[in-house]
Design an enzyme around this catalytic site. Structure first.
Site, PDB file in Angstrom:
ATOM      1  N   GLY A   9     -63.489   3.593 -42.554  1.00  0.00           N
ATOM      2  CA  GLY A   9     -62.761   4.644 -43.516  1.00  0.00           C
ATOM      3  C   GLY A   9     -61.657   3.914 -43.758  1.00  0.00           C
ATOM      4  CD  GLN A  13     -52.426   9.874 -47.468  1.00  0.00           C
ATOM      5  OE1 GLN A  13     -53.187  10.861 -46.894  1.00  0.00           O
ATOM      6  NE2 GLN A  13     -51.196  10.154 -47.732  1.00  0.00           N
ATOM      7  CG  ASP A  33     -64.322   3.237 -47.001  1.00  0.00           C
ATOM      8  OD1 ASP A  33     -63.035   3.526 -46.794  1.00  0.00           O
ATOM      9  OD2 ASP A  33     -65.225   4.152 -47.293  1.00  0.00           O
ATOM     10  CB  ILE A  34     -69.153   4.831 -47.388  1.00  0.00           C
ATOM     11  CG1 ILE A  34     -70.664   4.852 -47.510  1.00  0.00           C
ATOM     12  CG2 ILE A  34     -68.193   5.350 -48.341  1.00  0.00           C
ATOM     13  CD1 ILE A  34     -71.147   6.206 -47.240  1.00  0.00           C
ATOM     14  CG  ASP A  50     -73.198   5.960 -44.010  1.00  0.00           C
ATOM     15  OD1 ASP A  50     -72.359   6.695 -43.245  1.00  0.00           O
ATOM     16  OD2 ASP A  50     -74.235   6.292 -44.474  1.00  0.00           O
ATOM     17  CE1 TYR A 140     -59.605  16.711 -42.259  1.00  0.00           C
ATOM     18  CE2 TYR A 140     -58.024  18.240 -42.500  1.00  0.00           C
ATOM     19  CZ  TYR A 140     -58.386  17.010 -42.041  1.00  0.00           C
ATOM     20  OH  TYR A 140     -57.439  15.870 -41.855  1.00  0.00           O
ATOM     21  CE  LYS A 144     -59.773  15.159 -38.935  1.00  0.00           C
ATOM     22  NZ  LYS A 144     -60.167  13.908 -38.463  1.00  0.00           N
TER      23      LYS A 144
HETATM   24  N1  SER Z   1     -53.454  16.076 -45.272  1.00  0.00           N
HETATM   25  C1  SER Z   1     -54.773  16.710 -44.998  1.00  0.00           C
HETATM   26  C2  SER Z   1     -55.058  17.645 -45.834  1.00  0.00           C
HETATM   27  O1  SER Z   1     -54.179  18.151 -46.421  1.00  0.00           O
HETATM   28  C3  SER Z   1     -54.206  17.353 -43.265  1.00  0.00           C
HETATM   29  O2  SER Z   1     -54.604  16.697 -42.342  1.00  0.00           O
HETATM   30  O3  SER Z   1     -56.170  17.903 -45.684  1.00  0.00           O
END
Ligand code: SER
Length: 307
Positions: A9, A13, A33-34, A50, A140, A144
């Protein structure tokens, strides 16, 4: 001893800045990266990979004698809500496939970032400690937290050494994508281009943020620390400064930029409302002896210079 690092990845960012920092200290770095980059200005070799392809990850690890994997493949909080099932598949799939591909190989440590998205109102959002009740409100955040539980299992069983930090919003010159904290970067870009900015979060929504260089220095220090000094099996809180859209725009204005700010709250507001205002990272600073270099103003100043 220099590390032989695979970054998964790498075009997101965080990738570019991690590549530079690792290269600078003499590590071998293979970025993946993909998708291919537009042009390879990464400064290291790049391979299309991938993160869901366990076999290929394993082949690359063996071929390049990789000792550390940085696994940045993930769908972030806001984008993840558009297809929660797919977000689970990608985020958990990437996590597990990297672990499976690394077992029994030369890989001695994996870095996998967690996030402030694991927290929720029950966590005590004014100052969130490392171990608190967590009921994430986004898929998300769910992935995590699930990854944190799984890494804790792998670490405790001694199967593989995985290290993790719960990153706050990251301020960088590279673009984030699909996060709830993206406005910090978008607002800097708007100011630099003399454009108006419409914030998706209300003016007084305070969230923890951090200069990307501080995120990198904290991570590399964590990766360099002997396992015995790491007092937890899961992820560390990490904090630096807190800001709201209004405070951030005032900092930008104080640096001489004219920025017209409007507000149009969307679904990201309720995500932000379930996230910490401030992070207690006492445990990380004690175990790892780390301090951030940048505050809010010096972060804005530095990133505005870079973009
Ligand atoms: N920066 C991320 C988000 O906003 C948080 O881990 O999803």
């Amino acid at each position: 001893m220099n590390n032989r690092v695979l970054i998964i990845g790498a075009l997101g960012q965080l990738g570019g800045i991690f590549i530079n920092a690792l290269l600078k200290r003499g590590d071998f770095v293979l970025a993946s990266d993909i998708h291919a980059p537009n042009s390879n200005t990464l400064g290291c070799d790049f391979i299309i990979l991938d993160a869901l392809n366990e076999k290929k990850i394993n082949e690359i690890i063996l071929k390049h004698n990789i000792s550390q994997v940085y696994n940045f493949a993930a769908v972030l909080s806001a984008k993840g809500e558009t297809d929660p099932m797919k977000t689970w598949e990608i985020n958990m799939g990437a996590f597990l496939n990297v672990v499976k591909a690394s077992l029994g190989t030369s890989v001695n440590c994996i870095f996998w970032p967690s996030s402030i998205a694991v927290f929720s109102e029950q966590s005590g959002l004014d100052l969130v400690r490392n171990e608190v009740p967590m009921f994430p409100t986004t898929m998300y955040g769910v992935t995590k937290l699930a990854g944190e539980k799984a890494m804790s299992y792998f670490n405790t069983k001694g199967l593989i050494d995985i290290r993790s930090i719960r990153f706050p919003g990251i301020v960088s010159s590279s673009e984030p994508g699909g996060g709830t904290t993206d406005y910090v970067v978008e607002m800097l870009n708007a100011a630099k281009q003399n454009m108006n900015y419409i914030s998706p979060l209300s003016e007084d929504t305070v969230l923890p943020m951090m200069h990307v260089e501080d995120a990198v220095s904290a991570t590399l220090k964590l990766m360099d620390t002997e396992r015995e000094k790491i007092s937890i099996s899961g992820a560390y809180n990490l904090g630096s400064f807190e800001t709201s859209p209004k405070q951030w725009s005032e900092i930008i204005a104080s640096l001489g930029y004219e920025l017209k700010l409007e507000f149009n709250e969307d679904f990201r507001q309720s995500i932000a409302d379930s996230w910490p205002k401030k992070i207690d990272d006492t445990l990380f600073r004690k175990d790892i002896s780390w301090l951030p270099k940048f505050d809010a103003k010096s972060t804005a100043e530095d990133i505005l210079r870079l973009i």
